[in-house]
Motif scaffolding. Structure first.
Motif, PDB file in Angstrom:
ATOM      1  N   LYS A   1       0.833  -1.210   0.000  1.00  0.00           N
ATOM      2  CA  LYS A   1       0.000   0.000   0.000  1.00  0.00           C
ATOM      3  C   LYS A   1       0.867   1.259   0.000  1.00  0.00           C
ATOM      4  CE  LYS A   1      -4.174  -1.852   2.202  1.00  0.00           C
ATOM      5  NZ  LYS A   1      -5.072  -1.781   3.377  1.00  0.00           N
ATOM      6  N   LYS A   2       1.935   1.250   0.799  1.00  0.00           N
ATOM      7  CA  LYS A   2       2.808   2.413   0.857  1.00  0.00           C
ATOM      8  C   LYS A   2       3.503   2.646  -0.484  1.00  0.00           C
ATOM      9  CE  LYS A   2       5.188   3.551   4.474  1.00  0.00           C
ATOM     10  NZ  LYS A   2       6.113   3.588   5.629  1.00  0.00           N
ATOM     11  N   CYS A   3       3.669   1.569  -1.251  1.00  0.00           N
ATOM     12  CA  CYS A   3       4.315   1.671  -2.559  1.00  0.00           C
ATOM     13  C   CYS A   3       3.300   1.838  -3.686  1.00  0.00           C
ATOM     14  CB  CYS A   3       5.203   0.453  -2.811  1.00  0.00           C
ATOM     15  SG  CYS A   3       6.703   0.432  -1.797  1.00  0.00           S
ATOM     16  N   SER A   4       2.051   2.106  -3.338  1.00  0.00           N
ATOM     17  CA  SER A   4       1.002   2.450  -4.303  1.00  0.00           C
ATOM     18  C   SER A   4       0.721   3.945  -4.130  1.00  0.00           C
ATOM     19  CB  SER A   4      -0.265   1.623  -4.043  1.00  0.00           C
ATOM     20  OG  SER A   4      -0.020   0.248  -4.247  1.00  0.00           O
ATOM     21  N   PRO A   5       1.377   4.808  -4.905  1.00  0.00           N
ATOM     22  CA  PRO A   5       1.339   6.244  -4.618  1.00  0.00           C
ATOM     23  C   PRO A   5      -0.054   6.857  -4.553  1.00  0.00           C
ATOM     24  CG  PRO A   5       3.085   5.756  -6.178  1.00  0.00           C
ATOM     25  CD  PRO A   5       2.300   4.494  -6.006  1.00  0.00           C
ATOM     26  N   TYR A   6      -1.018   6.309  -5.278  1.00  0.00           N
ATOM     27  CA  TYR A   6      -2.342   6.923  -5.244  1.00  0.00           C
ATOM     28  C   TYR A   6      -2.961   6.842  -3.859  1.00  0.00           C
ATOM     29  CZ  TYR A   6      -5.017   2.511  -5.173  1.00  0.00           C
ATOM     30  OH  TYR A   6      -5.571   1.295  -4.798  1.00  0.00           O
ATOM     31  N   LEU A   7      -2.552   5.847  -3.071  1.00  0.00           N
ATOM     32  CA  LEU A   7      -3.063   5.710  -1.713  1.00  0.00           C
ATOM     33  C   LEU A   7      -2.377   6.670  -0.749  1.00  0.00           C
ATOM     34  CD1 LEU A   7      -3.305   1.815  -1.454  1.00  0.00           C
ATOM     35  CD2 LEU A   7      -5.204   3.442  -1.692  1.00  0.00           C
ATOM     36  N   GLN A   8      -1.309   7.305  -1.178  1.00  0.00           N
ATOM     37  CA  GLN A   8      -0.534   8.193  -0.315  1.00  0.00           C
ATOM     38  C   GLN A   8      -0.745   9.675  -0.639  1.00  0.00           C
ATOM     39  OE1 GLN A   8       0.719   6.425   2.064  1.00  0.00           O
ATOM     40  NE2 GLN A   8       0.222   4.545   0.947  1.00  0.00           N
ATOM     41  N   VAL A   9      -1.620   9.964  -1.593  1.00  0.00           N
ATOM     42  CA  VAL A   9      -1.897  11.360  -1.949  1.00  0.00           C
ATOM     43  C   VAL A   9      -2.602  12.067  -0.788  1.00  0.00           C
ATOM     44  CG1 VAL A   9      -3.215  12.872  -3.496  1.00  0.00           C
ATOM     45  CG2 VAL A   9      -1.999  10.882  -4.421  1.00  0.00           C
ATOM     46  N   THR A  10      -2.160  13.272  -0.489  1.00  0.00           N
ATOM     47  CA  THR A  10      -2.785  14.093   0.543  1.00  0.00           C
ATOM     48  C   THR A  10      -3.046  15.485  -0.036  1.00  0.00           C
ATOM     49  OG1 THR A  10      -0.740  15.029   1.435  1.00  0.00           O
ATOM     50  CG2 THR A  10      -1.429  12.879   2.301  1.00  0.00           C
ATOM     51  N   ARG A  11      -3.634  16.341   0.752  1.00  0.00           N
ATOM     52  CA  ARG A  11      -3.875  17.715   0.304  1.00  0.00           C
ATOM     53  C   ARG A  11      -2.567  18.476   0.114  1.00  0.00           C
ATOM     54  NH1 ARG A  11      -9.097  18.821   0.151  1.00  0.00           N
ATOM     55  NH2 ARG A  11     -10.548  17.528   1.347  1.00  0.00           N
ATOM     56  N   GLN A  12      -1.481  17.959   0.674  1.00  0.00           N
ATOM     57  CA  GLN A  12      -0.170  18.606   0.525  1.00  0.00           C
ATOM     58  C   GLN A  12       0.591  18.113  -0.709  1.00  0.00           C
ATOM     59  OE1 GLN A  12      -1.312  17.533   3.793  1.00  0.00           O
ATOM     60  NE2 GLN A  12      -1.974  19.687   3.805  1.00  0.00           N
ATOM     61  N   THR A  13       0.060  17.120  -1.414  1.00  0.00           N
ATOM     62  CA  THR A  13       0.729  16.629  -2.621  1.00  0.00           C
ATOM     63  C   THR A  13       0.792  17.763  -3.652  1.00  0.00           C
ATOM     64  OG1 THR A  13      -0.045  14.369  -2.227  1.00  0.00           O
ATOM     65  CG2 THR A  13       0.607  14.918  -4.475  1.00  0.00           C
ATOM     66  N   PRO A  14       1.937  17.956  -4.301  1.00  0.00           N
ATOM     67  CA  PRO A  14       2.072  19.074  -5.247  1.00  0.00           C
ATOM     68  C   PRO A  14       1.328  18.806  -6.559  1.00  0.00           C
ATOM     69  CG  PRO A  14       4.055  17.744  -5.253  1.00  0.00           C
ATOM     70  CD  PRO A  14       3.193  17.200  -4.155  1.00  0.00           C
ATOM     71  N   PRO A  15       1.231  19.808  -7.427  1.00  0.00           N
ATOM     72  CA  PRO A  15       0.524  19.653  -8.704  1.00  0.00           C
ATOM     73  C   PRO A  15       1.080  18.511  -9.549  1.00  0.00           C
ATOM     74  CG  PRO A  15       0.962  21.964  -8.270  1.00  0.00           C
ATOM     75  CD  PRO A  15       1.706  21.196  -7.218  1.00  0.00           C
ATOM     76  N   LEU A  16       0.167  17.862 -10.290  1.00  0.00           N
ATOM     77  CA  LEU A  16       0.513  16.704 -11.100  1.00  0.00           C
ATOM     78  C   LEU A  16       0.153  16.930 -12.560  1.00  0.00           C
ATOM     79  CD1 LEU A  16      -0.988  13.882  -8.812  1.00  0.00           C
ATOM     80  CD2 LEU A  16       1.372  14.730  -8.807  1.00  0.00           C
ATOM     81  N   PHE A  17       0.980  16.375 -13.442  1.00  0.00           N
ATOM     82  CA  PHE A  17       0.712  16.326 -14.881  1.00  0.00           C
ATOM     83  C   PHE A  17       0.834  14.860 -15.276  1.00  0.00           C
ATOM     84  CE2 PHE A  17       2.059  16.266 -19.305  1.00  0.00           C
ATOM     85  CZ  PHE A  17       1.252  17.233 -19.910  1.00  0.00           C
ATOM     86  N   VAL A  18      -0.235  14.289 -15.814  1.00  0.00           N
ATOM     87  CA  VAL A  18      -0.284  12.843 -16.048  1.00  0.00           C
ATOM     88  C   VAL A  18      -0.648  12.554 -17.502  1.00  0.00           C
ATOM     89  CG1 VAL A  18      -1.248  10.652 -15.257  1.00  0.00           C
ATOM     90  CG2 VAL A  18      -1.053  12.571 -13.655  1.00  0.00           C
ATOM     91  N   VAL A  19       0.069  11.620 -18.115  1.00  0.00           N
ATOM     92  CA  VAL A  19      -0.143  11.251 -19.515  1.00  0.00           C
ATOM     93  C   VAL A  19      -0.247   9.739 -19.636  1.00  0.00           C
ATOM     94  CG1 VAL A  19       0.934  11.161 -21.802  1.00  0.00           C
ATOM     95  CG2 VAL A  19       1.020  13.273 -20.470  1.00  0.00           C
ATOM     96  N   GLN A  20      -1.211   9.260 -20.400  1.00  0.00           N
ATOM     97  CA  GLN A  20      -1.283   7.847 -20.741  1.00  0.00           C
ATOM     98  C   GLN A  20      -2.178   7.689 -21.969  1.00  0.00           C
ATOM     99  OE1 GLN A  20      -1.899   5.246 -17.358  1.00  0.00           O
ATOM    100  NE2 GLN A  20      -0.582   3.709 -18.309  1.00  0.00           N
TER     101      GLN A  20
END
Length: 303
Positions: A222-241
């Motif tokens: 779980k700790k190595c699944s980043p989506y489960l570790q997102v918080t309000r303090q996570t910085p801006p993201l740019f995602v491509v797929q």
């Protein structure tokens, strides 16, 4: 003569400067987990490297001089945590970032395709955090703004970029030298066809096995699944797929949904076709457009 010298100096500034490969820890014996018996790196072709046991970095500086510090980006190539697409997803990205006015740092983090000499977690996370800290430690030398350091990663490197961005704890085994006293925090993250979800049926099995082995520790997964570790303090993201990616696009969707739920700014580009592993190279598919979209998005960090 003075005019000639001045023109020569001006010409020398018209090209981005590239360093050679430098060790993340000096001397190499200070690398956490260092083992002198490890075999040397292997380059199966001009594009890839495997069996990396001594992590290194290469810096790409923008052309010309700047009155104010520049933003910077650590670059993590992909390769399923078994090899690194060093040219396509590392060095080429560094040159592109330098052309956009960013300091780029390509990172040759630890990977292995050799079952007798594996490179498993947390070495890769250590290397990523060390790279970010190295940029901060050399901020004055490289004219880097320490408050504008981001990451970009591709495939498994996208997982590493997301992991470094969302990891909240110390990492056991990290050194206490001057560089490791710097913050490993990121100001933004770019995740390009990333592996994300280690806890789902659609996990990319090769990446998970290379990173975590046969780990049965559900908490670590779980700790190595980043989506489960997102918080309000996570910085801006740019995602491509792309929808036809062999690494399920549900990975990036997990990350985007988590960001939206926490109110984290996220820009998401899901293309109809493009496959996987294209880097910035044109293939006459919709994914050819992502670098231009990224350039627009990156402008906010140059202000």
């Amino acid at each position: 003569m003075k005019t000639l010298i001045a023109l020569t100096m001006l010409a020398s500034l018209s090209f981005a400067q590239e360093s050679g490969w430098q060790p993340l820890w000096q001397p190499k014996e200070n690398t956490p987990g260092y083992d002198a018996a490890m075999p040397p790196e292997n380059y199966p072709d001009a594009e890839h490297v495997t069996n990396v046991h001594l992590p290194e970095y290469r810096v790409f500086l923008p052309e010309g001089e700047s009155d104010k510090p520049r933003p910077a980006v650590c670059i993590f190539p992909g390769g399923g945590y078994q090899n690194l697409a060093l040219a396509k997803e590392g060095e080429e990205i560094g040159r592109w970032l330098a052309s956009q006015g960013f300091v780029g740092m390509a990172v040759k983090y630890r990977v292995s395709a050799d079952g007798k000499h594996p490179e498993a977690f947390p070495h890769q996370l250590m290397d990523a955090r060390r790279a970010i800290r190295t940029l901060r430690a050399h901020a004055k030398e490289w004219n880097v703004d320490p408050n504008k350091i981001g990451v970009i990663g591709f495939s498994a490197g996208g997982h590493l970029a997301a992991l470094a961005t969302t990891w909240k704890d110390d990492v056991q085994g990290e050194t206490k030298d001057t560089i490791d006293k710097e913050s490993p925090a990121t100001g933004f993250a770019m995740l390009i066809y990333p592996v994300i979800s280690m806890d789902k049926p659609y996990v990319h099995g090769g990446s998970k096995n290379a990173l975590l082995g046969q780990a049965k520790d559900a908490e670590l997964v779980k700790k190595c699944s980043p989506y489960l570790q997102v918080t309000r303090q996570t910085p801006p993201l740019f995602v491509v797929q792309s929808a036809d990616d062999g690494v399920s696009a549900l990975n990036s969707l997990d990350m985007v949904r988590a960001a939206q739920e926490k109110g984290v700014p996220v820009e998401y580009h899901l293309y109809r076709k493009g496959g996987h592993g294209y880097g910035m190279r044109k293939q006459n598919k919709p994914t050819d457009a992502w670098p231009q979209e990224a350039e627009k998005w990156l402008k906010q960090f140059k202000q």
